[in-house]
Each structure stands twice: as C-alpha cells, then as structure tokens.
Design a protein around this motif. Sequence first.
Motif, PDB file in Angstrom:
ATOM      1  N   PHE A   1       0.970  -1.440   0.096  1.00 29.34           N
ATOM      2  CA  PHE A   1      -0.054   0.036   0.021  1.00 29.34           C
ATOM      3  C   PHE A   1       1.013   1.242  -0.068  1.00 29.34           C
ATOM      4  N   LYS A   2       2.189   1.109   0.199  1.00 27.78           N
ATOM      5  CA  LYS A   2       3.060   2.119   0.224  1.00 27.78           C
ATOM      6  C   LYS A   2       3.210   2.605  -1.372  1.00 27.78           C
ATOM      7  N   GLU A   3       2.768   1.813  -2.105  1.00 26.54           N
ATOM      8  CA  GLU A   3       3.184   2.111  -3.538  1.00 26.54           C
ATOM      9  C   GLU A   3       1.833   2.846  -4.190  1.00 26.54           C
TER      10      GLU A   3
ATOM     11  N   LYS B   1       0.550   2.558  -7.040  1.00 25.62           N
ATOM     12  CA  LYS B   1      -0.269   2.074  -8.060  1.00 25.62           C
ATOM     13  C   LYS B   1      -1.146   1.038  -6.943  1.00 25.62           C
ATOM     14  N   TYR B   2      -0.746   0.916  -5.886  1.00 26.22           N
ATOM     15  CA  TYR B   2      -1.893   0.141  -4.932  1.00 26.22           C
ATOM     16  C   TYR B   2      -2.759   1.171  -4.454  1.00 26.22           C
ATOM     17  N   GLN B   3      -2.253   2.335  -4.314  1.00 26.77           N
ATOM     18  CA  GLN B   3      -3.075   3.456  -3.728  1.00 26.77           C
ATOM     19  C   GLN B   3      -4.235   3.817  -4.620  1.00 26.77           C
ATOM     20  N   LYS B   4      -3.999   3.822  -5.705  1.00 26.20           N
ATOM     21  CA  LYS B   4      -4.759   4.060  -6.914  1.00 26.20           C
ATOM     22  C   LYS B   4      -5.832   3.079  -6.998  1.00 26.20           C
ATOM     23  N   ARG B   5      -5.476   1.771  -6.804  1.00 23.52           N
ATOM     24  CA  ARG B   5      -6.387   0.652  -7.032  1.00 23.52           C
ATOM     25  C   ARG B   5      -7.337   0.964  -5.822  1.00 23.52           C
ATOM     26  N   ALA B   6      -6.945   1.362  -4.783  1.00 22.94           N
ATOM     27  CA  ALA B   6      -7.935   1.393  -3.459  1.00 22.94           C
ATOM     28  C   ALA B   6      -9.002   2.563  -3.882  1.00 22.94           C
ATOM     29  N   ILE B   7      -8.486   3.506  -4.516  1.00 28.97           N
ATOM     30  CA  ILE B   7      -9.454   4.699  -4.892  1.00 28.97           C
ATOM     31  C   ILE B   7     -10.389   4.224  -5.768  1.00 28.97           C
ATOM     32  N   ASP B   8      -9.720   3.422  -6.785  1.00 27.03           N
ATOM     33  CA  ASP B   8     -10.972   2.922  -7.858  1.00 27.03           C
ATOM     34  C   ASP B   8     -11.942   2.001  -7.080  1.00 27.03           C
ATOM     35  N   VAL B   9     -11.369   1.242  -6.065  1.00 29.56           N
ATOM     36  CA  VAL B   9     -12.619   0.404  -5.350  1.00 29.56           C
ATOM     37  C   VAL B   9     -13.499   1.257  -4.512  1.00 29.56           C
ATOM     38  N   LEU B  10     -12.975   2.195  -3.875  1.00 27.55           N
ATOM     39  CA  LEU B  10     -13.669   3.225  -3.157  1.00 27.55           C
ATOM     40  C   LEU B  10     -14.750   3.951  -4.116  1.00 27.55           C
ATOM     41  N   ASN B  11     -14.227   4.405  -5.091  1.00 30.50           N
ATOM     42  CA  ASN B  11     -15.110   5.003  -5.982  1.00 30.50           C
ATOM     43  C   ASN B  11     -16.264   4.025  -6.622  1.00 30.50           C
ATOM     44  N   ALA B  12     -15.907   2.903  -7.010  1.00 31.99           N
ATOM     45  CA  ALA B  12     -16.879   1.861  -7.810  1.00 31.99           C
ATOM     46  C   ALA B  12     -18.024   1.593  -6.461  1.00 31.99           C
ATOM     47  N   PHE B  13     -17.571   1.691  -5.136  1.00 26.56           N
ATOM     48  CA  PHE B  13     -18.635   1.158  -4.077  1.00 26.56           C
ATOM     49  C   PHE B  13     -19.280   2.713  -3.741  1.00 26.56           C
ATOM     50  N   GLY B  14     -18.956   3.825  -4.044  1.00 32.26           N
ATOM     51  CA  GLY B  14     -19.322   5.177  -4.044  1.00 32.26           C
ATOM     52  C   GLY B  14     -19.111   5.656  -2.687  1.00 32.26           C
ATOM     53  N   ILE B  15     -17.877   5.237  -1.975  1.00 31.12           N
ATOM     54  CA  ILE B  15     -17.853   5.328  -0.685  1.00 31.12           C
ATOM     55  C   ILE B  15     -16.724   6.776  -0.611  1.00 31.12           C
ATOM     56  N   GLU B  16     -17.047   7.795   0.298  1.00 25.60           N
ATOM     57  CA  GLU B  16     -16.648   9.189  -0.158  1.00 25.60           C
ATOM     58  C   GLU B  16     -15.494   9.340   1.093  1.00 25.60           C
ATOM     59  N   GLY B  17     -15.619   8.570   1.984  1.00 33.47           N
ATOM     60  CA  GLY B  17     -14.629   8.908   3.087  1.00 33.47           C
ATOM     61  C   GLY B  17     -14.353   7.381   3.892  1.00 33.47           C
ATOM     62  N   LEU B  18     -13.062   7.621   4.409  1.00 36.60           N
ATOM     63  CA  LEU B  18     -12.685   6.253   5.117  1.00 36.60           C
ATOM     64  C   LEU B  18     -12.327   6.717   6.677  1.00 36.60           C
ATOM     65  N   ILE B  19     -12.550   5.716   7.289  1.00 38.34           N
ATOM     66  CA  ILE B  19     -12.212   5.878   8.839  1.00 38.34           C
ATOM     67  C   ILE B  19     -11.125   4.637   8.955  1.00 38.34           C
ATOM     68  N   VAL B  20      -9.877   5.024   9.391  1.00 37.51           N
ATOM     69  CA  VAL B  20      -8.847   3.987   9.554  1.00 37.51           C
ATOM     70  C   VAL B  20      -8.429   3.997  11.138  1.00 37.51           C
ATOM     71  N   ILE B  21      -8.646   2.645  11.617  1.00 39.10           N
ATOM     72  CA  ILE B  21      -8.299   2.787  12.822  1.00 39.10           C
ATOM     73  C   ILE B  21      -7.006   1.767  13.055  1.00 39.10           C
ATOM     74  N   GLY B  22      -5.871   2.346  13.440  1.00 35.42           N
ATOM     75  CA  GLY B  22      -4.479   1.842  13.566  1.00 35.42           C
ATOM     76  C   GLY B  22      -3.548   2.662  14.066  1.00 35.42           C
ATOM     77  N   GLY B  23      -2.124   2.332  13.977  1.00 31.53           N
ATOM     78  CA  GLY B  23      -1.022   3.016  14.380  1.00 31.53           C
ATOM     79  C   GLY B  23      -0.602   3.945  13.219  1.00 31.53           C
ATOM     80  N   ASP B  24       0.857   4.400  13.546  1.00 36.46           N
ATOM     81  CA  ASP B  24       1.277   5.378  12.796  1.00 36.46           C
ATOM     82  C   ASP B  24       1.355   5.063  11.288  1.00 36.46           C
ATOM     83  N   GLY B  25       1.846   3.683  11.071  1.00 31.99           N
ATOM     84  CA  GLY B  25       1.870   3.207   9.709  1.00 31.99           C
ATOM     85  C   GLY B  25       0.649   3.424   9.095  1.00 31.99           C
ATOM     86  N   SER B  26      -0.463   2.948   9.719  1.00 28.55           N
ATOM     87  CA  SER B  26      -1.877   2.949   8.905  1.00 28.55           C
ATOM     88  C   SER B  26      -2.282   4.587   8.735  1.00 28.55           C
TER      89      SER B  26
END
Length: 320
Positions: free
Chosen positions: A76-78, A80-105
């Motif tokens: 996910f640091k790359e 290319k994979y972040q772009k893939r994530a954005i495509d997935v979020l757009n496909a689902f119509g998800i407009e915002g994300l809550i990430v529960i994790g540490g500094d890496g996340s």
Amino acid sequence: MRKIGVLTSGGDAPGMNAAIRAVVRYGISVGLEVYGIERGYKGLIGGAIKRMDNRSVSGIIQRGGTVLKTDRCPEFKELKYQKRAIDVLNAFGIEGLIVIGGDGSFRGVKDLKNNFQYPGIGIPGTIDNDLGYTNYTLGFDTACNTVLWAINNLRDTMTSHDRVCIIEVMGRKCGDIAIFSGLAGGAEILLVPEVEVDLEKTSKKILQNEIKGKKSDIIILSEGVCDAEVLKEELEKRTGLSIRTVKLGHIQRGGMPTMADRVLGSRFAVKAVDLLKQDKGARAVGIKNNKIIDVDIEEALAAPRELSKSLYNLVISLSN
Ligand code: ADP
Ligand code: F6P
C-alpha cells in the motif's frame, strides 16, 4: 457525504470493536451508509467490502481483536496500489474512510489525501501508546491491565522462591506499557528504550536489594531495549543469580477491553464520523486532558513522542 467506510489496520488492539460499533451505529443515526472493509488496506485493494447495519455490530463491544480483521499490506506504500484502492472506493461510492490503526496506518490516510485528495480520518488504535499527539491510544489501557495480571501472578511465585524475574513487554520503541504497568505493579527495576540501560547499575541494584532484605525483584523490560534472554545472560553473569524470564508476547494484545478502552473507542468513533460528515479529511482524532481532539494527520505523525519522565522517575523512586 453519504457513504463512509471503516477499516482496521496493523496490529489489532482491544477496543477496536467498540470503535467499529460506534462508527456504524452513530454513522447510521446521522444518515450515513456505513461500509466495513475487511483486513485493512489489503481488503480495500481486493474489494472485501460489505454494508454494515446496527445488527452487524451486535455483541462485539466486549470482544478483543477486530471483527473486521486486520492485516499488514506493505504494497500500500506504492502509488499503484493506492490508486487501486481509490478505484474500489469510487466503485462502491464510498466518499470517506475511517482508518483505525497506528502510525503506519495513518501514513496510508496521509497518502490518500496527498496523492488523490481523498478524505480519511485516523483513529489511534494500537497497544503501544506511541503517538505523540494524543495522551492515549486505543488498546493501551487493556494491554497494561493484562501485563498487571501477569505481574501479580508472577510475583506470587517469584516471592515464594526469592527469585528475580524479567518480564518482557511489548511497545516497539515506546516504553509506556512498561512504565504504566511497572508503576501499577510495583516493579523493582524498569528498562525502557528511551533511557540508556546501565547493566552494572542494574546488577548492583539487584544485589543491594538482597542486602536490604528484598530478595525477589520484578524487572519490567520493554521489547525495544533487548530480548529478555540476552538481558538474563548479562545479569546472571554479573550477579551470580539464577534469573527467570517471561515474554508476555501477544497475550498482551488480546482479551476483553477495559471500560476505559470501550469508552475511548466509542468517543473516538463519534468524533471521526462527525469530521467526515463535515467533509473534513486527513485528520487524526485523539484525547488530550480528557477532551477528544482532532489534528491534521501530518501533524499527528510529526508530533514528537515524549517519555512519561515523571512516571518513569516515580517507578524508580518507589522501588526502594
Ligand atoms: P501500525 O498501523 O500499527 O503502525 P504498520 O506500521 O504495520 O502498523 O502499518 C500498517 C499498514 O499501514 C501497513 O501494512 C501498510 O499497509 C500501511 N502503511 C504503512 N506505512 C505506510 C506508508 N508509508 N504509506 C502508505 N501506507 C503505509
Ligand atoms: O504495534 C503493536 C505490536 O503488538 C507491538 O507492540 C509489537 O512489537 C508488534 O505489534 C508485534 O507485531 P506482530 O503481530 O507482527 O508480531
């Protein structure tokens, strides 16, 4: 914003389920559709996404771990994979994300904002308490209580045999688990990564304790200092004593979350949903002086982690 997603990432932490439950139920109560993403960024890239409702978070507030599962996803640091994530979020119509994790996340949240202007909110979920912008991270309190349970049990047997025991605790480069549980558990010796270890001084203290009539010592060792077996060898060489070691390991990460972590997870979640509802992104929620706060995600990542020096000193001064 109408649709939001939630995921857990990195090491799991007790209280994550309380946060997921509150994101879902509070989110729905303010008119949002909430989607659960499985296995952190890995599931996001792979499209492992399901719509959540009030019933899908029933009976989870008391459970450790995370019902959404978690993973590490180095790719996910790359971009290319972040772009893939954005495509997935757009496909689902998800407009915002809550990430529960540490500094890496949180770095993932930062990248989504910087590279794609995508709004994400970080909830600090890690037992390590290693994020400088917040007084506490989710899971830290439960982990410390688990360490305390272990200290209590070990003290019974170590005292009966007049033995010295090294208890190795987690925390990566942060000594907070050691400091807080060491204070509450009455540790005789405390070794944390933030303070240089003096083996001669430590050995002398063990021998002096014996002379003073303190024949059994609990040494709390943070994993960021060294391995318990390495320390044992060094101290045995210098003291001539036979020392026992216990590495608590992942036991510290599981178990029923304490009241404090359930309350904290719920409060963090409400703040995170409110921020997305107001179309704010790239922020991290936290707690300062018992007030829920939010700061820019870059600020959260840059905040220096300071040693709880006064608590550290207190452990030392009360250990005589
Ligand atoms: P934690 O979130 O508990 O600190 P990790 O450091 O393992 O745990 O990070 C969790 C995940 O966050 C990683 O597996 C990766 O998917 C993502 N991540 C970590 N660093 C970055 C980064 N620099 N850029 C984007 N994503 C990252
Ligand atoms: O960040 C949480 C943590 O439990 C650390 O305290 C520990 O160093 C690490 O994760 C262990 O990671 P893993 O689950 O990959 O063994």
